[in-house]
Design a protein around this motif. Structure first.
Motif, PDB file in Angstrom:
ATOM      1  N   SER A  83       0.839  -1.204   0.000  1.00 26.24           N
ATOM      2  CA  SER A  83       0.000   0.000   0.000  1.00 26.24           C
ATOM      3  C   SER A  83       0.875   1.255   0.000  1.00 26.24           C
ATOM      4  N   ALA A  84       2.011   1.224   0.701  1.00 25.62           N
ATOM      5  CA  ALA A  84       2.921   2.374   0.722  1.00 25.62           C
ATOM      6  C   ALA A  84       3.487   2.630  -0.670  1.00 25.62           C
ATOM      7  N   GLU A  85       3.850   1.563  -1.376  1.00 26.04           N
ATOM      8  CA  GLU A  85       4.369   1.709  -2.742  1.00 26.04           C
ATOM      9  C   GLU A  85       3.287   2.244  -3.684  1.00 26.04           C
ATOM     10  N   LEU A  86       2.068   1.787  -3.493  1.00 22.33           N
ATOM     11  CA  LEU A  86       0.956   2.277  -4.321  1.00 22.33           C
ATOM     12  C   LEU A  86       0.714   3.762  -4.090  1.00 22.33           C
ATOM     13  N   VAL A  87       0.778   4.203  -2.821  1.00 27.41           N
ATOM     14  CA  VAL A  87       0.598   5.618  -2.495  1.00 27.41           C
ATOM     15  C   VAL A  87       1.691   6.439  -3.159  1.00 27.41           C
ATOM     16  N   GLN A  88       2.945   5.952  -3.101  1.00 28.25           N
ATOM     17  CA  GLN A  88       4.060   6.649  -3.749  1.00 28.25           C
ATOM     18  C   GLN A  88       3.842   6.723  -5.263  1.00 28.25           C
ATOM     19  N   ILE A 128       0.985   6.682  -6.861  1.00 25.79           N
ATOM     20  CA  ILE A 128      -0.110   7.627  -7.125  1.00 25.79           C
ATOM     21  C   ILE A 128       0.402   9.057  -7.045  1.00 25.79           C
ATOM     22  N   GLU A 129       1.189   9.360  -6.004  1.00 29.84           N
ATOM     23  CA  GLU A 129       1.726  10.712  -5.845  1.00 29.84           C
ATOM     24  C   GLU A 129       2.635  11.087  -7.011  1.00 29.84           C
ATOM     25  N   LYS A 187       0.418  16.773 -13.632  1.00 31.45           N
ATOM     26  CA  LYS A 187       0.482  18.242 -13.565  1.00 31.45           C
ATOM     27  C   LYS A 187       1.520  18.797 -14.526  1.00 31.45           C
ATOM     28  N   VAL A 188       2.696  18.158 -14.548  1.00 30.81           N
ATOM     29  CA  VAL A 188       3.760  18.603 -15.451  1.00 30.81           C
ATOM     30  C   VAL A 188       3.317  18.460 -16.903  1.00 30.81           C
TER      31      VAL A 188
END
Length: 107
Positions: free
Chosen positions: A9-14, A16-17, A24-25
């Motif tokens: 889940s931590a890797e997925l959050v990273q 997504i971010e 945006k870029v």
């Protein structure tokens, strides 16, 4: 190809971010490219960009912002006014039903 099932889940959050930052870029780059295209087209035909972007039939005129004058006013209550534009207020319809015309309401 990224296998999302093998990510924590931590890797997925990273992920997504990072993807949101990249979106945006990319979006900024696409907007800048489109802006340059529009400026090039406007320059090619010799008109300002603002004129090029005016909607068809809209023209370049602007409303003066001046309010429309009151055309009708209730004689015994001057807070009730109507410009004669748009839907008739209820008090205008009631007056018309009672008097048959709007002559007594002229402002």
């Amino acid at each position: 190809m990224i296998d999302l099932d093998k990510m924590s889940s931590a890797e997925l959050v990273q992920l997504i971010e990072a993807a949101e930052k990249r979106v945006k870029v990319k979006r900024t780059e696409e907007i800048e490219a489109a802006r340059k295209e529009v400026e090039a087209i406007a320059s090619k035909i010799g008109v300002p960009v603002s004129e090029l972007l005016v909607a068809k039939g809209q023209g370049t005129h602007r409303r003066s912002g001046k309010p429309v004058e009151t055309k009708y006013r209730l004689p015994n209550d001057h807070s009730k006014t109507w410009t004669g534009r748009g839907r008739q207020p209820l008090w205008v319809r009631e007056w018309q039903d009672k008097h048959g015309n709007l002559d007594g309401l002229k402002a």
